[in-house]
Design an enzyme around this catalytic site. Sequence first.
Site, PDB file in Angstrom:
ATOM      1  N   GLU A 183       0.829  -1.217   0.000  1.00  0.00           N
ATOM      2  CA  GLU A 183       0.000   0.000   0.000  1.00  0.00           C
ATOM      3  C   GLU A 183       0.857   1.258   0.000  1.00  0.00           C
ATOM      4  O   GLU A 183       0.529   2.234  -0.667  1.00  0.00           O
ATOM      5  CB  GLU A 183      -0.959   0.004   1.205  1.00  0.00           C
ATOM      6  CG  GLU A 183      -2.120  -0.967   1.069  1.00  0.00           C
ATOM      7  CD  GLU A 183      -3.002  -0.686  -0.154  1.00  0.00           C
ATOM      8  OE1 GLU A 183      -3.047   0.466  -0.612  1.00  0.00           O
ATOM      9  OE2 GLU A 183      -3.625  -1.628  -0.658  1.00  0.00           O
ATOM     10  N   TYR A 206      -6.206   6.854   3.906  1.00  0.00           N
ATOM     11  CA  TYR A 206      -6.435   5.799   2.920  1.00  0.00           C
ATOM     12  C   TYR A 206      -5.665   4.519   3.277  1.00  0.00           C
ATOM     13  O   TYR A 206      -6.243   3.426   3.317  1.00  0.00           O
ATOM     14  CB  TYR A 206      -6.055   6.257   1.501  1.00  0.00           C
ATOM     15  CG  TYR A 206      -5.979   5.053   0.608  1.00  0.00           C
ATOM     16  CD1 TYR A 206      -7.148   4.417   0.194  1.00  0.00           C
ATOM     17  CD2 TYR A 206      -4.753   4.483   0.279  1.00  0.00           C
ATOM     18  CE1 TYR A 206      -7.095   3.247  -0.544  1.00  0.00           C
ATOM     19  CE2 TYR A 206      -4.693   3.312  -0.466  1.00  0.00           C
ATOM     20  CZ  TYR A 206      -5.865   2.699  -0.868  1.00  0.00           C
ATOM     21  OH  TYR A 206      -5.814   1.538  -1.577  1.00  0.00           O
ATOM     22  N   ASP A 261      -9.873   4.392  -2.987  1.00  0.00           N
ATOM     23  CA  ASP A 261      -8.758   4.908  -3.781  1.00  0.00           C
ATOM     24  C   ASP A 261      -9.327   5.472  -5.092  1.00  0.00           C
ATOM     25  O   ASP A 261     -10.550   5.580  -5.248  1.00  0.00           O
ATOM     26  CB  ASP A 261      -7.705   3.816  -4.036  1.00  0.00           C
ATOM     27  CG  ASP A 261      -8.211   2.704  -4.946  1.00  0.00           C
ATOM     28  OD1 ASP A 261      -9.413   2.725  -5.316  1.00  0.00           O
ATOM     29  OD2 ASP A 261      -7.415   1.825  -5.306  1.00  0.00           O
TER      30      ASP A 261
END
Length: 359
Positions: free
Chosen positions: A43, A126, A144
Amino acid sequence: MQPITTKLLKWYDAHHRILPWRISPSERAKGRIADPYRIWLSEIMLQQTTVEAVKPYFNAFIKKWPTIKSLAAASQDDVLRAWAGLGYYSRARNLKKCADMVSDIHGGQFPSAASDLKTLPGIGDYSAAAIASIAFDLPVAVVDGNVERVITRLYAIATPLPSAKPAIRAQMQALTPNERPGDFAQAMMDLGATICTPKRPACVICPVNDNCQALKTRDPEFFPVKAPKKDKPVRLGAAFVAISPDNEIYLQSRAETGLLGGMAEVPTTAWTARIDGNTEIEAAPFPGTWTPAGNITHVFTHFELRLSIYKADHIAIKSGTGGWWVKLDNLHEEALPTVMKKAIAAAIPDAFTKRRKPE
Ligand code: SF4
């Protein structure tokens, strides 16, 4: 479970992308669980970068540092070197700080709650949601760019981004199931990446085309609506590629803090995101027969940098005066950001493409 959720999970079971950090639904069914270290690493790497660009970096990191503790034990220089080329180097520095904290304070285990994850360096809203969802299967909305596009199309949300973000998040949260929330988040991402693409979405084979409001408008590409972009400011500067009689190149370290902090560079003038640097040959850092070697442009998040490149052969200053000499053959081992690779390649076109022998 909402019909859209059920359809997407079914589609994901059959059509999910194979990614090196991902546990497939069939593996999960056999009891394999996601490794939070791998999910976190992927990520952080995926922020602002494509899956295809990330894969080789991810595999190299995992080979070199298979656990969070091994990454914590690495030096920052080694981590920056392995990161070179992925861009946004503050992320690499935060990656190391985060590994240190998880290793020292959390005993090598990532916390699972998004609110706790957010207290770690480099993990924002996020990433915290993505790690909580994918690594720990918690029902948090993960939004996203792909998910934004799918949601705005499914619900024909015409409010421009970024104002539409709260509505998008609310819709994603409403769709996120308590069962398999991590797979659902990944299903939405995969749908956006492979079918509900920015241009020419493949609506005919989309598993949720019956539910899609944008398709009913016959112009799904209209969504998401984006606020007009402001032009990026342009900054100017110069970079100096000094070559020694032994075919070495002179590098120095950038300041630890700020843009490209701690990375290697060829000497440059004092440009920043806000001010221009000198662009003239007279600004060369040491005496030599400097000649123009072209110009390069590099686009950062907030500005565009245009550098005039100068080159000089047979420079003979000593290492240790703020920098060091590196054999051209060994340049690939240095933590050079892309902008500096471009500067060097302007002066020495084959610097990164073929092995050179000292002349
Ligand atoms: S029907 Fe088309 S626009 Fe709607 S979600 Fe599917 S791919 Fe996207």
